[in-house]
Motif scaffolding. Structure first.
Motif, PDB file in Angstrom:
ATOM      1  N   PHE A   1     -59.044   6.238  -7.214  1.00 29.39           N
ATOM      2  CA  PHE A   1     -57.969   5.903  -8.138  1.00 29.39           C
ATOM      3  C   PHE A   1     -58.472   6.031  -9.573  1.00 29.39           C
ATOM      4  O   PHE A   1     -59.656   5.844  -9.857  1.00 29.39           O
ATOM      5  N   LEU A   2     -57.564   6.330 -10.468  1.00 34.33           N
ATOM      6  CA  LEU A   2     -57.916   6.357 -11.884  1.00 34.33           C
ATOM      7  C   LEU A   2     -58.301   4.953 -12.341  1.00 34.33           C
ATOM      8  O   LEU A   2     -57.853   3.950 -11.784  1.00 34.33           O
ATOM      9  N   SER A   3     -59.086   4.914 -13.372  1.00 34.46           N
ATOM     10  CA  SER A   3     -59.437   3.621 -13.953  1.00 34.46           C
ATOM     11  C   SER A   3     -58.203   2.996 -14.593  1.00 34.46           C
ATOM     12  O   SER A   3     -57.209   3.681 -14.878  1.00 34.46           O
ATOM     13  N   THR A   4     -58.294   1.706 -14.839  1.00 31.37           N
ATOM     14  CA  THR A   4     -57.188   1.007 -15.502  1.00 31.37           C
ATOM     15  C   THR A   4     -56.913   1.627 -16.866  1.00 31.37           C
ATOM     16  O   THR A   4     -55.752   1.791 -17.278  1.00 31.37           O
ATOM     17  N   GLU A   5     -57.980   2.003 -17.562  1.00 28.10           N
ATOM     18  CA  GLU A   5     -57.823   2.601 -18.901  1.00 28.10           C
ATOM     19  C   GLU A   5     -57.049   3.911 -18.835  1.00 28.10           C
ATOM     20  O   GLU A   5     -56.142   4.162 -19.648  1.00 28.10           O
ATOM     21  N   LYS A   6     -57.372   4.769 -17.876  1.00 27.58           N
ATOM     22  CA  LYS A   6     -56.678   6.062 -17.766  1.00 27.58           C
ATOM     23  C   LYS A   6     -55.227   5.861 -17.318  1.00 27.58           C
ATOM     24  O   LYS A   6     -54.324   6.585 -17.750  1.00 27.58           O
ATOM     25  N   CYS A   7     -55.007   4.885 -16.458  1.00 29.62           N
ATOM     26  CA  CYS A   7     -53.631   4.577 -16.052  1.00 29.62           C
ATOM     27  C   CYS A   7     -52.829   4.116 -17.266  1.00 29.62           C
ATOM     28  O   CYS A   7     -51.644   4.445 -17.415  1.00 29.62           O
ATOM     29  N   ARG A   8     -53.488   3.331 -18.134  1.00 27.78           N
ATOM     30  CA  ARG A   8     -52.826   2.878 -19.364  1.00 27.78           C
ATOM     31  C   ARG A   8     -52.432   4.070 -20.231  1.00 27.78           C
ATOM     32  O   ARG A   8     -51.336   4.110 -20.804  1.00 27.78           O
TER      33      ARG A   8
ATOM     34  N   MET B   1     -51.710  -6.255 -23.689  1.00 32.04           N
ATOM     35  CA  MET B   1     -52.676  -5.619 -22.792  1.00 32.04           C
ATOM     36  C   MET B   1     -52.898  -6.395 -21.490  1.00 32.04           C
ATOM     37  O   MET B   1     -52.943  -5.798 -20.409  1.00 32.04           O
ATOM     38  N   PRO B   2     -53.028  -7.729 -21.531  1.00 31.75           N
ATOM     39  CA  PRO B   2     -53.213  -8.456 -20.256  1.00 31.75           C
ATOM     40  C   PRO B   2     -52.047  -8.241 -19.291  1.00 31.75           C
ATOM     41  O   PRO B   2     -52.253  -8.073 -18.085  1.00 31.75           O
ATOM     42  N   ASP B   3     -50.812  -8.240 -19.834  1.00 29.21           N
ATOM     43  CA  ASP B   3     -49.649  -7.992 -18.972  1.00 29.21           C
ATOM     44  C   ASP B   3     -49.671  -6.581 -18.399  1.00 29.21           C
ATOM     45  O   ASP B   3     -49.346  -6.363 -17.221  1.00 29.21           O
ATOM     46  N   LEU B   4     -50.054  -5.582 -19.244  1.00 27.18           N
ATOM     47  CA  LEU B   4     -50.099  -4.207 -18.769  1.00 27.18           C
ATOM     48  C   LEU B   4     -51.157  -4.035 -17.683  1.00 27.18           C
ATOM     49  O   LEU B   4     -50.939  -3.352 -16.673  1.00 27.18           O
ATOM     50  N   GLU B   5     -52.318  -4.657 -17.887  1.00 29.87           N
ATOM     51  CA  GLU B   5     -53.379  -4.565 -16.880  1.00 29.87           C
ATOM     52  C   GLU B   5     -52.929  -5.213 -15.566  1.00 29.87           C
ATOM     53  O   GLU B   5     -53.231  -4.707 -14.472  1.00 29.87           O
TER      54      GLU B   5
ATOM     55  N   THR C   1     -40.402  -4.248 -23.323  1.00 29.05           N
ATOM     56  CA  THR C   1     -41.809  -4.500 -23.651  1.00 29.05           C
ATOM     57  C   THR C   1     -42.560  -4.609 -22.328  1.00 29.05           C
ATOM     58  O   THR C   1     -41.956  -4.721 -21.249  1.00 29.05           O
ATOM     59  N   VAL C   2     -43.878  -4.615 -22.421  1.00 26.39           N
ATOM     60  CA  VAL C   2     -44.666  -4.762 -21.197  1.00 26.39           C
ATOM     61  C   VAL C   2     -44.393  -6.119 -20.548  1.00 26.39           C
ATOM     62  O   VAL C   2     -44.289  -6.235 -19.319  1.00 26.39           O
ATOM     63  N   LYS C   3     -44.249  -7.133 -21.378  1.00 27.89           N
ATOM     64  CA  LYS C   3     -43.977  -8.462 -20.855  1.00 27.89           C
ATOM     65  C   LYS C   3     -42.663  -8.480 -20.073  1.00 27.89           C
ATOM     66  O   LYS C   3     -42.581  -9.049 -18.978  1.00 27.89           O
ATOM     67  N   LYS C   4     -41.629  -7.825 -20.635  1.00 26.64           N
ATOM     68  CA  LYS C   4     -40.335  -7.761 -19.961  1.00 26.64           C
ATOM     69  C   LYS C   4     -40.437  -6.976 -18.647  1.00 26.64           C
ATOM     70  O   LYS C   4     -39.852  -7.357 -17.627  1.00 26.64           O
ATOM     71  N   LEU C   5     -41.197  -5.885 -18.671  1.00 29.02           N
ATOM     72  CA  LEU C   5     -41.401  -5.098 -17.449  1.00 29.02           C
ATOM     73  C   LEU C   5     -42.035  -5.963 -16.371  1.00 29.02           C
ATOM     74  O   LEU C   5     -41.600  -5.966 -15.218  1.00 29.02           O
ATOM     75  N   ARG C   6     -43.076  -6.729 -16.775  1.00 32.28           N
ATOM     76  CA  ARG C   6     -43.757  -7.591 -15.797  1.00 32.28           C
ATOM     77  C   ARG C   6     -42.799  -8.627 -15.234  1.00 32.28           C
ATOM     78  O   ARG C   6     -42.780  -8.879 -14.019  1.00 32.28           O
ATOM     79  N   GLU C   7     -41.995  -9.217 -16.094  1.00 29.41           N
ATOM     80  CA  GLU C   7     -41.041 -10.239 -15.643  1.00 29.41           C
ATOM     81  C   GLU C   7     -40.057  -9.655 -14.628  1.00 29.41           C
ATOM     82  O   GLU C   7     -39.747 -10.295 -13.610  1.00 29.41           O
ATOM     83  N   GLU C   8     -39.556  -8.446 -14.918  1.00 28.92           N
ATOM     84  CA  GLU C   8     -38.587  -7.816 -14.021  1.00 28.92           C
ATOM     85  C   GLU C   8     -39.218  -7.488 -12.673  1.00 28.92           C
ATOM     86  O   GLU C   8     -38.609  -7.672 -11.616  1.00 28.92           O
ATOM     87  N   LEU C   9     -40.461  -7.008 -12.708  1.00 29.88           N
ATOM     88  CA  LEU C   9     -41.141  -6.671 -11.454  1.00 29.88           C
ATOM     89  C   LEU C   9     -41.407  -7.922 -10.631  1.00 29.88           C
ATOM     90  O   LEU C   9     -41.210  -7.941  -9.403  1.00 29.88           O
ATOM     91  N   ASP C  10     -41.847  -8.996 -11.289  1.00 23.52           N
ATOM     92  CA  ASP C  10     -42.090 -10.258 -10.577  1.00 23.52           C
ATOM     93  C   ASP C  10     -40.795 -10.826 -10.018  1.00 23.52           C
ATOM     94  O   ASP C  10     -40.739 -11.313  -8.877  1.00 23.52           O
TER      95      ASP C  10
ATOM     96  N   THR D   1     -52.434  -5.007 -10.353  1.00 25.51           N
ATOM     97  CA  THR D   1     -51.949  -5.874  -9.280  1.00 25.51           C
ATOM     98  C   THR D   1     -50.644  -5.388  -8.674  1.00 25.51           C
ATOM     99  O   THR D   1     -50.510  -5.313  -7.441  1.00 25.51           O
ATOM    100  N   LEU D   2     -49.665  -5.073  -9.533  1.00 27.29           N
ATOM    101  CA  LEU D   2     -48.348  -4.710  -9.013  1.00 27.29           C
ATOM    102  C   LEU D   2     -48.254  -3.237  -8.605  1.00 27.29           C
ATOM    103  O   LEU D   2     -47.674  -2.919  -7.575  1.00 27.29           O
ATOM    104  N   ALA D   3     -48.813  -2.326  -9.410  1.00 28.07           N
ATOM    105  CA  ALA D   3     -48.740  -0.889  -9.110  1.00 28.07           C
ATOM    106  C   ALA D   3     -49.986  -0.376  -8.415  1.00 28.07           C
ATOM    107  O   ALA D   3     -50.029   0.781  -7.984  1.00 28.07           O
ATOM    108  N   ALA D   4     -51.016  -1.245  -8.322  1.00 30.15           N
ATOM    109  CA  ALA D   4     -52.239  -0.911  -7.574  1.00 30.15           C
ATOM    110  C   ALA D   4     -52.905   0.383  -8.052  1.00 30.15           C
ATOM    111  O   ALA D   4     -53.510   1.096  -7.263  1.00 30.15           O
ATOM    112  N   ARG D   5     -52.759   0.655  -9.345  1.00 30.78           N
ATOM    113  CA  ARG D   5     -53.323   1.880  -9.958  1.00 30.78           C
ATOM    114  C   ARG D   5     -52.880   3.154  -9.209  1.00 30.78           C
ATOM    115  O   ARG D   5     -53.608   4.153  -9.168  1.00 30.78           O
ATOM    116  N   HIS D   6     -51.690   3.095  -8.631  1.00 30.39           N
ATOM    117  CA  HIS D   6     -51.131   4.252  -7.940  1.00 30.39           C
ATOM    118  C   HIS D   6     -50.426   5.128  -8.969  1.00 30.39           C
ATOM    119  O   HIS D   6     -49.416   4.726  -9.554  1.00 30.39           O
ATOM    120  N   THR D   7     -50.934   6.313  -9.186  1.00 29.83           N
ATOM    121  CA  THR D   7     -50.546   7.138 -10.330  1.00 29.83           C
ATOM    122  C   THR D   7     -49.044   7.380 -10.406  1.00 29.83           C
ATOM    123  O   THR D   7     -48.427   7.184 -11.456  1.00 29.83           O
TER     124      THR D   7
END
Length: 786
Positions: free
Chosen positions: A198-205, A225-229, A256-265, A234-240
């Motif tokens: 899998f790609l690193s977290t940085e490359k996925c970012r 950044m913490p929400d994006l990581e 925003t990333v925070k909103k994306l995380r909230e929606e996914l959760d 955790t949620l996308a499992a670094r699946h490209t």
């Protein structure tokens, strides 16, 4: 309906003498060196996605392996993490290095089913006269390309083991570098495995940011950044691929990333793994929770349902607008399609201006929605109108639409009602025009059942269905079945409207044409005269339908060599067409063409030329220079030049005609094959034997694909091709091809038919050259037993 111009294949004649090699089955024909290119596969523009990033170490390692000529397989245990994009990146790099070597040839094979069929589908190789030899021809071409050791070949998505597809081992004997990709963690010991993680977290970012901010310089702010990581790890499992989808979703909703995380959760979205195989599980279920159709408008849902029916092939934006918007109750100014793209549902190809729905979405939408007839009547009717419109269009355009229409028939439950009946009728007509005779026949058989069930046996549409199916059997050379169906159609029409009706006349004419094809001239003549008398009685002598009947009877006389009788009838029909349609109408031009053919048969070439030129000018003026009827006119005029031994003029016109057929119908249409035959004939007369052989081979390949092995047109090509070998003194090959023609003629026409006897004379001559002391009749009898 007026008289038609007909694309004629030249008469079956063998001039000269038969070949050398007895075992032609192992004679694989390869490309000439001048026909080869740097990219040796059909997919030339292979590029990674614009947001491809990272993989520097993998790319560098693989470059070393490639330039050492090694054979590697990229394995990951699952899909969607970048193996294909790595191959595309390397293919793109080495394609750009063409001028500076290090490879002489480069190719990209998309694996599907097995390596043999994948190679035949993707590699450019010389198609063989015998389709059964194409598999070996593809391998031979690949071996030739690799002989210098400077071949680079990518084979993407090999989803089986070598044990399941043993011919993959043949790649090991191919010199040069080969890179395979596979989802299997263990593939084989023969290929060097190269593990793709899998790609690193940085490359996925980086991928997320490029898509989310549309490849601008904008980046995710530090506090997010913490929400994006968390989302990535955790949620996308670094699946490209999943990260790509999430980035589209965030961009569409301006989250925003925070909103994306909230929606996914909130939706319980989280990809999971099976540890022993590193495979994602419940991926589709997770996507369903993420992509909630209930938040879409009714129009958006309707359009996605429609796309879930279609195959995964880009559909032009123009067609999407025409078919889907009215169906969904939307207009172009609502920008529904573009909104669905922006929301991440649809894919949009800017260069092709086309939309498609990813199979992951298509599957769960189709299963969830089960598209119903009532919701998609607009789509069905718009598509049906398009099918009718395309009947007079370019074949290449028709062929693009057919897969979508076939999917509608397969995936929308239209039940056994009139909507299905009429849609199948339109699709079958188009399939006939595009020479998809087998599929058309299947649909027409279903159509006939629908007609009987819904309308009953004694209905005009049922009669038309019998008639259309009879036409297909006639095209296939199955004359007995065609005759039976024409007669069924005839009985229904006579029962409904009586014998003295124009519809009955039309069936008489088609049945007469069928008899004429089989050399049953008396039967054909009786029907033509009967038809003509009805027409003269019912509608008078000065009607174009009567004129058409004159032409049909003239055709029967022409086939019997009664040229004077035929000429009189053409002269009777000509003034009627000129008066009704005018002197510059295609129907009138067709009569000029028919009369010219009589003069040609009587070797009055000057008169024939004048009339062919006259009809050609009309077709050029009415249809332009890129129409099939214009191409036929060029063909007929070329035939006159050929018979007067003005071969350069004939060649120029035959080539022009062939180019039009290729453009209008494509290379795999029977009329294009006939054009190949005719051009091959003029090459033969100029002793350009190699060119003639290549065209006869090409023609046979097309005809066999369309009609199978035992069609009379195939016999003509075999016979003419045999003549090419005869002229070169290659009697054994000529005898073999000539006998193939003879066997078909016996099967289709009978032993005593004039064409059968002509072919027999030709092969007897070839046999006498090949085996002067042999007993031809005994040899022929033994061959017929095999």
């Amino acid at each position: 309906m007026g008289p038609e111009t007909v694309n004629k294949v030249k008469d079956s004649e063998i001039h000269g003498n038969f070949v050398g090699r007895d075992n032609i089955n192992v004679n694989i024909i390869l490309f000439q060196e001048s026909e080869r290119e740097f990219v040796v596969t059909r997919n030339v523009n292979i590029k990674p996605v614009f947001y491809f990033t990272g993989r520097e170490n993998e790319l560098q390692d693989l470059r070393h392996r490639i330039e050492d000529g090694r054979k590697s397989v990229l394995v990951s245990g699952m899909g969607g993490i970048g193996k294909t994009q790595i191959c595309r990146k390397l293919f793109d790099e080495y394609s750009d290095m063409h001028e500076n070597e290090p490879f002489q040839h480069i190719g990209y094979i998309e694996y599907s089913g097995d390596i043999d069929s994948s190679l035949q589908r993707c590699l450019k190789f010389k198609k063989q006269n015998n389709p059964a030899q194409n598999q070996e021809a593809a391998w031979r071409e690949l071996e030739y390309l690799a002989a210098s050791g400077k071949l680079l070949l990518f084979v993407d998505n090999v989803n089986v083991s070598i044990g399941e597809d043993s011919n993959l081992k043949r790649l090991l004997d191919i010199p040069g570098a080969i890179v395979l990709t596979s989802r299997r963690r263990t593939f084989s010991k023969e290929f060097e495995p190269y593990r793709i993680g899998f790609l690193s977290t940085e490359k996925c970012r980086e991928i997320y940011e490029r898509i989310r901010f549309e490849n601008s310089d904008t980046r995710v702010v530090e506090e997010e950044m913490p929400d994006l990581e968390y989302v990535i790890d955790t949620l996308a499992a670094r699946h490209t691929i999943t990260i790509e989808f999430l980035a589209h979703l965030a961009r569409t909703n301006n989250w925003t990333v925070k909103k994306l995380r909230e929606e996914l959760d909130r939706n319980g979205f989280q990809l999971e793994y099976m540890d022993e195989e590193d495979k994602l599980v419940n991926i589709q279920k997770s996507y369903e929770t993420l992509y909630d159709m209930s938040v879409l408008t009714e129009a958006e849902q309707n359009i996605l349902e429609a796309f879930s029916i279609f195959p995964y092939i880009p559909l032009k934006a123009e067609i999407c607008n025409q078919w889907l918007l009215a169906d969904a109750g939307a207009g172009e100014k609502d920008y529904v399609l573009m909104k669905l793209y922006q929301k991440g549902w649809l894919q949009f190809d800017i260069e092709q201006e086309s939309y498609a729905l990813h199979p992951v979405f298509a599957q769960f939408i189709y299963e969830r929605c089960n598209p119903e007839l009532e919701k998609h009547l607009g789509l069905i009717r718009e598509c049906q109108d398009r099918l009718k419109m395309l009947e007079n269009g370019l074949m290449v355009e028709c062929q693009k639409i057919v897969p979508f229409a076939e999917s509608i028939v397969e995936k929308i439950d239209m039940r056994k009602g009139m909507e299905r009946l009429m849609f199948i009728h339109s699709l079958a007509r188009l399939l006939v025009k595009t020479a998809k005779f087998k599929k058309a026949k299947e649909l027409l058989l279903e159509l006939l059942v629908l007609c009987k069930d819904i309308l009953g046996e004694n209905n005009p549409i049922t009669a038309v269905s019998y008639h259309n199916l009879a036409y297909l059997y006639e095209k296939d050379g199955e004359y007995k079945k065609a005759e039976e169906l024409y007669k069924k159609s005839l009985r229904i029409r006579i029962k409904m409207v009586g014998e003295e009706h124009v519809d009955v006349v039309n069936i008489y004419n088609n049945l007469a044409n069928l008899y004429n094809r089989q050399g049953e001239y008396k039967k054909a003549e009786v029907l033509c005269i009967k038809s003509l008398k009805i027409c003269e009685k019912v509608i008078g002598e000065k009607n174009p339908t009567v004129a058409m009947n004159y032409n049909n009877l003239a055709s029967v006389y022409k086939c019997q060599g009664k040229y004077r009788e035929a000429e009189k009838l053409y002269h009777k029909s000509m003034p009627i067409f000129e008066k009704v349609y005018g002197e510059e109408h295609p129907n009138t031009a067709a009569v000029y063409n028919n009369l010219a053919e009589i003069y040609e048969k009587r070797m009055e070439y000057k008169k024939a030329e004048e009339l062919y030129e006259k009809s050609t000018q009309i077709f050029e003026k009415v249809y332009g220079e890129e129409h099939s009827d214009t191409a036929i006119a060029y063909n007929n005029l070329a035939e006159i030049y050929e018979k007067r031994m003005e071969y350069k003029k004939a060649e120029e016109l035959y080539e022009k005609s062939t180019q039009i057929f290729e453009k209008v119908y494509g290379e795999e249409h029977p009329d294009t094959a006939i054009a190949y035959d005719n051009l091959a004939g003029v090459y033969y007369y100029q002793e350009k034997y190699k060119k003639a052989e290549e065209l006869y081979e090409k023609s046979l390949q097309v005809k066999k694909k369309v009609w199978g092995e035992n069609h009379l047109d195939i016999a003509i090509t075999y016979s003419n091709w045999a003549g090419v070998y005869m002229s070169q003194g290659e009697y054994a090959i000529a005898l073999k091809y000539g006998f193939k023609a003879y066997r078909i003629c016996v099967f289709k026409l009978g032993l005593n038919h004039p064409n059968t006897q002509l072919v027999k004379q030709n092969i007897e001559y070839a046999y006498s050259k090949w085996n002067p002391d042999g007993n031809f009749e005994q040899w022929l009898k033994e061959q017929m037993k095999e």
